[in-house]
Design an enzyme around this catalytic site. Structure first.
Site, short mmCIF file in Angstrom:
data_model
loop_
_atom_site.label_atom_id
_atom_site.label_comp_id
_atom_site.label_asym_id
_atom_site.label_seq_id
_atom_site.Cartn_x
_atom_site.Cartn_y
_atom_site.Cartn_z
N TYR A 44 5.68 2.65 -2.44
CA TYR A 44 6.24 2.94 -1.12
C TYR A 44 7.39 3.95 -1.17
O TYR A 44 7.79 4.47 -0.12
CB TYR A 44 6.75 1.65 -0.45
CG TYR A 44 5.72 0.57 -0.25
CD1 TYR A 44 4.35 0.81 -0.41
CD2 TYR A 44 6.11 -0.71 0.11
CE1 TYR A 44 3.42 -0.20 -0.22
CE2 TYR A 44 5.18 -1.73 0.30
CZ TYR A 44 3.84 -1.46 0.12
OH TYR A 44 2.92 -2.46 0.30
N HIS A 102 0.05 -3.93 -8.09
CA HIS A 102 -0.30 -3.46 -6.75
C HIS A 102 -1.81 -3.28 -6.59
O HIS A 102 -2.36 -3.52 -5.51
CB HIS A 102 0.42 -2.14 -6.46
CG HIS A 102 0.58 -1.85 -5.02
ND1 HIS A 102 1.55 -1.03 -4.53
CD2 HIS A 102 -0.09 -2.29 -3.92
CE1 HIS A 102 1.48 -0.97 -3.21
NE2 HIS A 102 0.48 -1.73 -2.81
#
Length: 272
Positions: A44, A102
């Site tokens: 992110y 992730h």
């Protein structure tokens, strides 16, 4: 898993794709309405800002649950632990409450990344470890490979997508699911059913969707920058959908709508 973490993690505030003042104000508003779990990731590119926003809240550390996720680029012996230490530095923490992989490894072999994840926990960099975007087969492999408990598999989960295979794997492996794209990035609002059901409970379509997810035994991860929506997304614990309404919503899974597919993430696995 301690009880506080378990209860707090039921409703987590997501921070993708927020940055800057928008992120800071959203996190502040989320904390104001009661959120204590916050989700970020190396991917992110906002861990530093998330850390600063959380520090600005002035809340005791043991009242906050922070999740971050390791980027697949870092799934090597040379990079993994260093990247986690980098994330902690950005977040201003000595450990995270939950550290997740992730995505599956690019080559489909998750052995190295899973063992490095376990090593990170044993070195005190994380209180809990988990995975994200794993298929049912990968969940079973992870459960058989690791000695440490895997607290979650964070996956796309909403009423327009049938994830019954993953729910079954969660029961079999003891790895609970957690949701992202909980309102299918707004796609659910195209279907009148959710608002219709909501009207009978005095709740919005979004609240009905989130409550359905929770009643499936799946914690929710939501994001908004609008104070009213942030509050509404949190305010989903004071009603229970009937079995009839749950069944009506269950039928929507036949829609087969997926937000995150190979067109958006070419390295995504072959989904169940």
């Amino acid at each position: 898993m301690n009880l506080y973490f378990q209860q707090t993690y039921q409703r987590s505030f997501g921070t993708f794709p927020l940055t800057g003042d928008t992120l800071a104000s959203a996190v502040a508003e989320a904390a104001k309405v009661g959120y204590r779990a916050f989700d970020t990731a190396q991917m992110y590119n906002n861990e530093t800002e998330v850390g600063a926003a959380i520090a600005a809240l002035g809340l005791p550390r043991d009242e906050i649950c922070i999740t971050t996720k390791v980027h697949p680029d870092n799934f090597t012996d040379a990079l993994f632990l260093a990247s986690v230490e980098g994330s902690l530095k950005k977040l201003g923490l000595d450990r995270v409450d939950a550290l997740l992989l992730h995505w599956p490894a690019y080559d489909g072999d998750n052995t190295v990344s899973l063992r490095l994840l376990q090593k990170a926990k044993r070195q005190g960099l994380a209180d809990h470890i988990g995975i994200s975007n794993y298929t049912s087969t990968m969940m079973r492999e992870a459960a058989s490979l690791l000695d440490e408990p895997i607290i979650t598999n964070q996956v796309e989960f909403h009423p327009l997508l049938d994830q019954s295979i993953l729910l079954k794997a969660a029961t079999e492996t003891g790895i609970p699911l957690a949701s992202y794209c909980s309102v299918a990035r707004g796609e659910v609002f195209k279907y009148p059913l959710f608002a219709e059901i909501g009207a009978s409970y005095g709740k919005s379509a979004a609240q009905v969707v989130l409550r359905w997810i929770l009643q499936k035994g799946v914690p929710i991860n939501t994001m908004s920058t609008k104070p009213d929506n942030i509050r509404a997304n949190f305010d989903v614990m004071d009603f229970t959908l009937s079995s009839i309404d749950m069944d009506r919503i269950d039928a929507m899974r036949a829609t087969g709508y997926r937000c995150v597919d190979k067109a958006k993430v070419p390295t995504a696995p072959e989904w169940d």
